[in-house]
Design a protein around this motif. Structure first.
Motif, PDB file in Angstrom:
ATOM      1  N   LEU A 157      11.500   4.008  -4.311  1.00 20.53           N
ATOM      2  CA  LEU A 157      10.247   4.755  -4.150  1.00 20.53           C
ATOM      3  C   LEU A 157       9.966   5.060  -2.679  1.00 20.53           C
ATOM      4  O   LEU A 157       9.603   6.176  -2.315  1.00 20.53           O
ATOM      5  N   ARG A 158      10.127   4.057  -1.850  1.00 18.93           N
ATOM      6  CA  ARG A 158       9.806   4.186  -0.424  1.00 18.93           C
ATOM      7  C   ARG A 158      10.744   5.164   0.296  1.00 18.93           C
ATOM      8  O   ARG A 158      10.318   5.901   1.179  1.00 18.93           O
ATOM      9  N   ASN A 159      12.019   5.195  -0.097  1.00 17.56           N
ATOM     10  CA  ASN A 159      13.011   5.978   0.634  1.00 17.56           C
ATOM     11  C   ASN A 159      13.233   7.396   0.112  1.00 17.56           C
ATOM     12  O   ASN A 159      13.879   8.191   0.770  1.00 17.56           O
ATOM     13  N   SER A 160      12.712   7.701  -1.059  1.00 11.84           N
ATOM     14  CA  SER A 160      12.953   9.018  -1.655  1.00 11.84           C
ATOM     15  C   SER A 160      12.065  10.089  -1.024  1.00 11.84           C
ATOM     16  O   SER A 160      10.919   9.829  -0.663  1.00 11.84           O
ATOM     17  N   ARG A 161      12.617  11.305  -0.926  1.00 11.53           N
ATOM     18  CA  ARG A 161      11.840  12.436  -0.405  1.00 11.53           C
ATOM     19  C   ARG A 161      10.900  12.997  -1.463  1.00 11.53           C
ATOM     20  O   ARG A 161       9.846  13.520  -1.151  1.00 11.53           O
ATOM     21  N   PHE A 162      11.326  12.907  -2.716  1.00 13.20           N
ATOM     22  CA  PHE A 162      10.531  13.415  -3.844  1.00 13.20           C
ATOM     23  C   PHE A 162      10.377  12.311  -4.869  1.00 13.20           C
ATOM     24  O   PHE A 162      11.313  11.561  -5.113  1.00 13.20           O
ATOM     25  N   ILE A 163       9.220  12.239  -5.461  1.00 10.50           N
ATOM     26  CA  ILE A 163       8.986  11.314  -6.565  1.00 10.50           C
ATOM     27  C   ILE A 163       8.631  12.169  -7.769  1.00 10.50           C
ATOM     28  O   ILE A 163       7.665  12.938  -7.730  1.00 10.50           O
ATOM     29  N   VAL A 164       9.438  12.071  -8.798  1.00  7.41           N
ATOM     30  CA  VAL A 164       9.255  12.887  -9.995  1.00  7.41           C
ATOM     31  C   VAL A 164       8.822  11.959 -11.130  1.00  7.41           C
ATOM     32  O   VAL A 164       9.513  10.992 -11.446  1.00  7.41           O
TER      33      VAL A 164
END
Length: 120
Positions: free
Chosen positions: A55-62
């Protein structure tokens, strides 16, 4: 978990996993790396820490919302995503409402997935 940060973290109800896994595979074919729990967390891993890191490292949260509603872990992921998105302009959040229906033609099974997206 892989060494490279994922482009997209895919949050979903476990009942929607087959449809979300197909979407993740399609995204990867387009060159986007995805954090999907089934792919990134092995038995014996520190699953909660891996989820938080994803969650912390992702550019997008889908966030996928399917016919079975939102699952308990998915609710925690969505809450964390909203907290992350509120603190950082580098995180984009998108939600998809998926209505997946399995149809059984006489010789094979096919699944149709209809999605409507909204972004924050």
């Amino acid at each position: 978990m892989t060494d490279n940060p994922p482009d997209a973290f895919l949050s979903h109800h476990s009942a929607d996993k087959p449809a979300v896994e197909r979407i993740a595979a399609a995204l990867q074919k387009q060159g986007l790396s995805c954090f999907l729990d089934k792919w990134e967390i092995a038995p014996g891993d520190e699953w909660l820490r891996n989820l938080e890191q994803g969650l912390r490292n992702s550019r997008f949260i889908v966030i996928f919302f399917g016919p079975d509603g939102i699952g308990p872990y998915q609710q925690a992921e969505a809450d964390a995503a909203l907290r992350c998105g509120g603190k950082s302009s580098n995180v984009s959040i998108a939600s998809f409402r998926c209505c997946c229906r399995a149809r059984r033609p006489s010789t094979s099974r096919s699944v149709r997935c209809f999605c409507r997206a909204s972004t924050r």
